[in-house]
Design a protein around this motif. Structure first.
Motif, PDB file in Angstrom:
ATOM      1  N   TRP A  86       3.697   4.417  -6.528  1.00  0.00           N
ATOM      2  CA  TRP A  86       3.034   3.523  -5.591  1.00  0.00           C
ATOM      3  C   TRP A  86       1.552   3.798  -5.605  1.00  0.00           C
ATOM      4  CZ3 TRP A  86       5.729   1.560  -0.760  1.00  0.00           C
ATOM      5  CH2 TRP A  86       7.079   1.355  -1.004  1.00  0.00           C
ATOM      6  N   THR A  87       0.778   2.753  -5.572  1.00  0.00           N
ATOM      7  CA  THR A  87      -0.664   2.919  -5.481  1.00  0.00           C
ATOM      8  C   THR A  87      -1.018   3.240  -4.027  1.00  0.00           C
ATOM      9  OG1 THR A  87      -1.094   0.610  -4.987  1.00  0.00           O
ATOM     10  CG2 THR A  87      -1.010   1.221  -7.329  1.00  0.00           C
TER      11      THR A  87
ATOM     12  N   LYS B 117      -3.043   1.680  -2.174  1.00  0.00           N
ATOM     13  CA  LYS B 117      -3.087   0.424  -1.427  1.00  0.00           C
ATOM     14  C   LYS B 117      -1.679   0.000  -0.998  1.00  0.00           C
ATOM     15  CE  LYS B 117      -5.016  -4.224  -1.758  1.00  0.00           C
ATOM     16  NZ  LYS B 117      -5.738  -5.167  -2.606  1.00  0.00           N
ATOM     17  N   GLU B 118      -0.706   0.136  -1.903  1.00  0.00           N
ATOM     18  CA  GLU B 118       0.678  -0.203  -1.573  1.00  0.00           C
ATOM     19  C   GLU B 118       1.225   0.730  -0.493  1.00  0.00           C
ATOM     20  OE1 GLU B 118       2.416  -1.968  -5.766  1.00  0.00           O
ATOM     21  OE2 GLU B 118       2.250   0.201  -5.517  1.00  0.00           O
ATOM     22  N   GLN B 119       0.888   2.024  -0.595  1.00  0.00           N
ATOM     23  CA  GLN B 119       1.342   2.989   0.404  1.00  0.00           C
ATOM     24  C   GLN B 119       0.766   2.652   1.774  1.00  0.00           C
ATOM     25  OE1 GLN B 119       0.317   6.866  -1.022  1.00  0.00           O
ATOM     26  NE2 GLN B 119       1.845   6.837  -2.653  1.00  0.00           N
TER      27      GLN B 119
ATOM     28  N   ALA C  70      -0.240  -0.272   2.885  1.00  0.00           N
ATOM     29  CA  ALA C  70       0.369  -1.501   3.381  1.00  0.00           C
ATOM     30  C   ALA C  70       1.772  -1.231   3.909  1.00  0.00           C
ATOM     31  CB  ALA C  70       0.408  -2.557   2.274  1.00  0.00           C
ATOM     32  N   HIS C  71       2.516  -0.411   3.203  1.00  0.00           N
ATOM     33  CA  HIS C  71       3.877  -0.081   3.617  1.00  0.00           C
ATOM     34  C   HIS C  71       3.854   0.710   4.924  1.00  0.00           C
ATOM     35  CE1 HIS C  71       8.133   0.576   3.061  1.00  0.00           C
ATOM     36  NE2 HIS C  71       7.967   1.867   3.219  1.00  0.00           N
ATOM     37  N   ARG C  72       2.953   1.672   5.027  1.00  0.00           N
ATOM     38  CA  ARG C  72       2.841   2.466   6.252  1.00  0.00           C
ATOM     39  C   ARG C  72       2.459   1.584   7.439  1.00  0.00           C
ATOM     40  NH1 ARG C  72       1.079   8.150   7.746  1.00  0.00           N
ATOM     41  NH2 ARG C  72       0.296   7.858   9.841  1.00  0.00           N
TER      42      ARG C  72
ATOM     43  N   GLU D 138       3.075  -1.575   7.837  1.00  0.00           N
ATOM     44  CA  GLU D 138       4.231  -2.385   8.182  1.00  0.00           C
ATOM     45  C   GLU D 138       5.261  -1.572   8.974  1.00  0.00           C
ATOM     46  OE1 GLU D 138       7.746  -4.869   5.893  1.00  0.00           O
ATOM     47  OE2 GLU D 138       5.923  -4.360   4.799  1.00  0.00           O
TER      48      GLU D 138
END
Length: 68
Positions: free
Chosen positions: A34-35, A37-39, A41-43, A45
């Motif tokens: 995971w990048t 940025k993805e981490q 966004a996931h956090r 959410e």
């Protein structure tokens, strides 16, 4: 082959039923990367989901129509 026979087929039970566990390299190749940025966004959410108040439903209900 039943469960006992599968268990006894291994000298030291590893839970893999005769297949070797993956090496660290094989595990690293299959793990998703995971990048940052993805981490983030996931956090965000997840934090939104756990901090949003939800209406509570009553856990008990009267079946016969008369409260005891």
């Amino acid at each position: 082959m039943n469960a006992y026979e599968r268990l006894m087929a291994e000298a030291i039970p590893t839970g893999t039923f005769g297949r070797a566990r993956p090496t660290a390299q094989q595990h690293a190749e299959t793990a998703p990367a995971w990048t940052a940025k993805e981490q983030a966004a996931h956090r965000a959410e997840l934090l939104d989901a756990i901090s949003t108040p939800r209406p509570r439903r009553p856990r008990l209900r009267v079946i016969d129509g008369h409260a005891a």
